[in-house]
Scaffold this motif. Structure first.
Motif, mmCIF file in Angstrom:
data_model
loop_
_atom_site.group_PDB
_atom_site.id
_atom_site.type_symbol
_atom_site.label_atom_id
_atom_site.label_comp_id
_atom_site.label_asym_id
_atom_site.label_seq_id
_atom_site.Cartn_x
_atom_site.Cartn_y
_atom_site.Cartn_z
ATOM 1 N N THR A 22 4.531 -25.428 2.231
ATOM 2 C CA THR A 22 3.883 -25.117 3.504
ATOM 3 C C THR A 22 4.775 -24.251 4.378
ATOM 4 O OG1 THR A 22 2.684 -27.212 3.413
ATOM 5 C CG2 THR A 22 2.820 -26.120 5.552
ATOM 6 N N LEU A 23 6.059 -24.576 4.436
ATOM 7 C CA LEU A 23 6.985 -23.789 5.253
ATOM 8 C C LEU A 23 7.109 -22.355 4.737
ATOM 9 C CD1 LEU A 23 10.093 -25.876 6.350
ATOM 10 C CD2 LEU A 23 8.348 -24.821 7.768
ATOM 11 N N ARG A 24 7.135 -22.203 3.409
ATOM 12 C CA ARG A 24 7.214 -20.849 2.857
ATOM 13 C C ARG A 24 5.979 -20.041 3.226
ATOM 14 N NH1 ARG A 24 9.777 -23.361 -1.615
ATOM 15 N NH2 ARG A 24 7.803 -23.593 -2.742
ATOM 16 N N ALA A 25 4.806 -20.680 3.152
ATOM 17 C CA ALA A 25 3.571 -19.982 3.514
ATOM 18 C C ALA A 25 3.589 -19.590 4.990
ATOM 19 C CB ALA A 25 2.368 -20.861 3.202
ATOM 20 N N LEU A 26 4.019 -20.504 5.854
ATOM 21 C CA LEU A 26 4.077 -20.197 7.277
ATOM 22 C C LEU A 26 5.158 -19.159 7.576
ATOM 23 C CD1 LEU A 26 3.652 -23.792 8.741
ATOM 24 C CD2 LEU A 26 1.995 -21.914 8.849
ATOM 25 N N GLY A 27 6.245 -19.192 6.805
ATOM 26 C CA GLY A 27 7.281 -18.182 6.968
ATOM 27 C C GLY A 27 6.778 -16.794 6.611
ATOM 28 N N LEU A 28 6.004 -16.705 5.538
ATOM 29 C CA LEU A 28 5.417 -15.415 5.161
ATOM 30 C C LEU A 28 4.431 -14.943 6.218
ATOM 31 C CD1 LEU A 28 4.809 -16.038 1.342
ATOM 32 C CD2 LEU A 28 6.475 -14.474 2.356
ATOM 33 N N ALA A 29 3.631 -15.873 6.740
ATOM 34 C CA ALA A 29 2.685 -15.506 7.791
ATOM 35 C C ALA A 29 3.414 -15.034 9.043
ATOM 36 C CB ALA A 29 1.785 -16.690 8.113
ATOM 37 N N SER A 30 4.553 -15.663 9.328
ATOM 38 C CA SER A 30 5.338 -15.269 10.504
ATOM 39 C C SER A 30 5.824 -13.834 10.405
ATOM 40 C CB SER A 30 6.536 -16.211 10.668
ATOM 41 O OG SER A 30 6.128 -17.530 10.941
ATOM 42 N N ASN A 72 15.250 -25.105 9.796
ATOM 43 C CA ASN A 72 16.016 -23.865 9.771
ATOM 44 C C ASN A 72 15.336 -22.703 10.489
ATOM 45 O OD1 ASN A 72 18.244 -24.835 8.092
ATOM 46 N ND2 ASN A 72 16.716 -24.973 6.462
ATOM 47 N N GLY A 73 14.320 -23.008 11.294
ATOM 48 C CA GLY A 73 13.651 -21.958 12.052
ATOM 49 C C GLY A 73 12.962 -20.932 11.183
ATOM 50 N N GLU A 74 12.397 -21.358 10.063
ATOM 51 C CA GLU A 74 11.783 -20.431 9.113
ATOM 52 C C GLU A 74 10.416 -19.918 9.559
ATOM 53 O OE1 GLU A 74 12.017 -21.833 4.932
ATOM 54 O OE2 GLU A 74 13.111 -23.526 5.775
ATOM 55 N N LEU A 128 20.833 -20.383 11.265
ATOM 56 C CA LEU A 128 19.765 -20.548 12.256
ATOM 57 C C LEU A 128 19.888 -19.504 13.360
ATOM 58 C CD1 LEU A 128 17.341 -22.121 13.340
ATOM 59 C CD2 LEU A 128 18.941 -23.656 14.491
ATOM 60 N N ARG A 129 21.105 -19.231 13.792
ATOM 61 C CA ARG A 129 21.297 -18.221 14.838
ATOM 62 C C ARG A 129 20.743 -16.870 14.398
ATOM 63 N NH1 ARG A 129 23.640 -13.968 15.543
ATOM 64 N NH2 ARG A 129 24.700 -14.150 13.538
ATOM 65 N N ALA A 130 21.041 -16.464 13.157
ATOM 66 C CA ALA A 130 20.569 -15.177 12.663
ATOM 67 C C ALA A 130 19.046 -15.142 12.590
ATOM 68 C CB ALA A 130 21.174 -14.897 11.282
ATOM 69 N N ARG A 131 18.448 -16.249 12.160
ATOM 70 C CA ARG A 131 16.991 -16.278 12.015
ATOM 71 C C ARG A 131 16.303 -16.230 13.379
ATOM 72 N NH1 ARG A 131 16.577 -19.938 8.103
ATOM 73 N NH2 ARG A 131 16.291 -18.385 6.477
ATOM 74 N N PRO A 141 8.821 -21.313 24.268
ATOM 75 C CA PRO A 141 10.246 -21.661 24.226
ATOM 76 C C PRO A 141 10.617 -22.327 22.901
ATOM 77 C CG PRO A 141 9.254 -22.347 26.302
ATOM 78 C CD PRO A 141 8.125 -21.934 25.412
ATOM 79 N N VAL A 142 11.835 -22.056 22.441
ATOM 80 C CA VAL A 142 12.346 -22.639 21.199
ATOM 81 C C VAL A 142 13.557 -23.504 21.529
ATOM 82 C CG1 VAL A 142 13.311 -22.180 18.918
ATOM 83 C CG2 VAL A 142 11.531 -20.673 19.833
#
Length: 361
Positions: A22-30, A72-74, A128-131, A141-142
């Motif tokens: 699920t995270l990978r799918a949402l990361g791709l969508a992001s 990891n803020g993906e 995480l900082r880089a992402r 807000p994050v």
């Protein structure tokens, strides 16, 4: 569609495999240009009665994503697009660590709950900082939830929290000091009033020292466990207040197992979901009474419906967070909760959400 089609398919997978998929799918969508902002136009809360300003930041909804789901803020843009008012990432530690051995995540469908013993698995503060730095436009807000590495002894824990702040202050809209996870040995001992006050002061000092460098002063909140003895809970809340923190998050996962029916109920780890609904609301009420409403409280635990969220707000929460319900209810949950919460406020003649905070006391 989620409950009929997607959830059955995901629930046939190992829980952690489903989580990563699920995270990978949402990361791709992001990463799809303009997709998050287009979706946000459809899901963003439009009710002005839900909007509030805290710590100089605007929250279009009191509903946030709790830490633990996106460590990891993906997928921050995707989660922001679902209708959340803010997103909390982490827990992150200064150095990357693998966490505990698998299996370490378990579903309890008959109890609408999860048990996890993840152990702060994350890629580390620098990753995480880089992402987060790559997300130039943030719809919400994050917040960054910070903890200590497993190998760091408690007497050196302060340095881990300070290091996380140093690395992440430029990309964090708020910090959450996590001393309440049951899955890092000894961590909950840091909730003792004396140790907690010293830790919070150290984090606040680091934030203040970084103000010149980052031109920002993110608020610092402290997350407490729901398993503290009442006297210890009172002492910890008092220590957080006296140390000068900006807010409280009540609470984390629990080690209690009362009333569970699922065969997996005996798994080691922290329990989240429906079994925490009443307990977490009770603790929000206690924290609001102890602080006399002087400190913003974030209510977490067992929020599945707008009524659940409303109960925590009436008990004293300014903001609320969900995690487990998102696994069971799917991506439409934030928009539904926002819509239904606005209706509850209108039903009761409440012109603005802040008028409902703590009214049950």
């Amino acid at each position: 569609m989620y409950r009929r089609l997607l959830r059955p398919a995901l629930f046939r997978l190992d829980p952690e495999d489903a989580h990563h998929l699920t995270l990978r799918a949402l990361g791709l969508a992001s990463a799809v240009p303009a997709w998050p902002s287009l979706v946000r136009r459809l899901t963003a809360p439009t009710e002005l009665r839900l909007t509030q300003t805290l710590w100089g930041r605007t929250f279009s909804s009191p509903l946030g994503l709790a830490a633990g789901l996106d460590k990891n803020g993906e997928a921050v843009p995707a989660f922001g697009a679902l209708g959340f008012g803010f997103v909390e990432v982490g827990t992150v530690t200064p150095r990357a660590q693998p966490g505990n051995a698998r299996p370490r995540l378990f579903r309890l469908p008959s109890d609408e709950a999860l048990i996890n013993r993840m152990g702060f698995n994350n890629a580390g503060a620098e990753a995480l900082r880089a992402r987060l730095a790559a997300h130039f436009a943030r719809p919400v807000p994050v917040w960054v939830n910070i903890g200590k590495n497993k190998v760091t002894p408690n007497e050196e824990a302060v340095q881990d929290y300070r290091e996380a702040v140093r690395v992440l202050q430029a990309v964090a809209d708020a910090f959450v000091v996590n001393v309440s996870s049951p899955n890092t040995p000894g961590l909950r001992a840091l909730q003792a009033a004396g140790d907690l006050a010293a830790l919070v002061r150290a984090v606040l000092d680091e934030v203040e020292a970084g103000r010149v460098r980052t031109l920002s002063r993110p608020p610092v909140l402290v997350k407490l466990a729901p398993d503290l003895h009442p006297a210890d809970f009172e002492a910890s809340v008092g220590a957080v207040l006296e140390a000068g923190a900006d807010g409280l998050i009540i609470g984390n996962t629990t080690l209690r197992r009362e009333g569970l029916t699922h065969p997996r109920r005996g798994e080691t780890g922290g329990l989240s979901g429906r079994p925490l609904t009443a307990r977490s609301t009770e603790l929000v009420r206690a924290a609001y009474r102890l602080t006399r409403g002087r400190m913003p409280i974030v209510g977490v635990g067992g929020i599945f419906t707008a009524e659940d969220a409303y109960a925590k707000i009436r008990a004293g929460a300014r903001l609320v967070e969900v995690y487990t319900a998102l696994i069971y209810e799917g991506p439409g949950l934030p928009a539904r909760l926002n819509r239904d919460l606005a209706r509850l406020l209108a039903r009761d003649g409440v012109r603005h959400l802040t008028e409902a905070v703590g009214v049950d006391l």
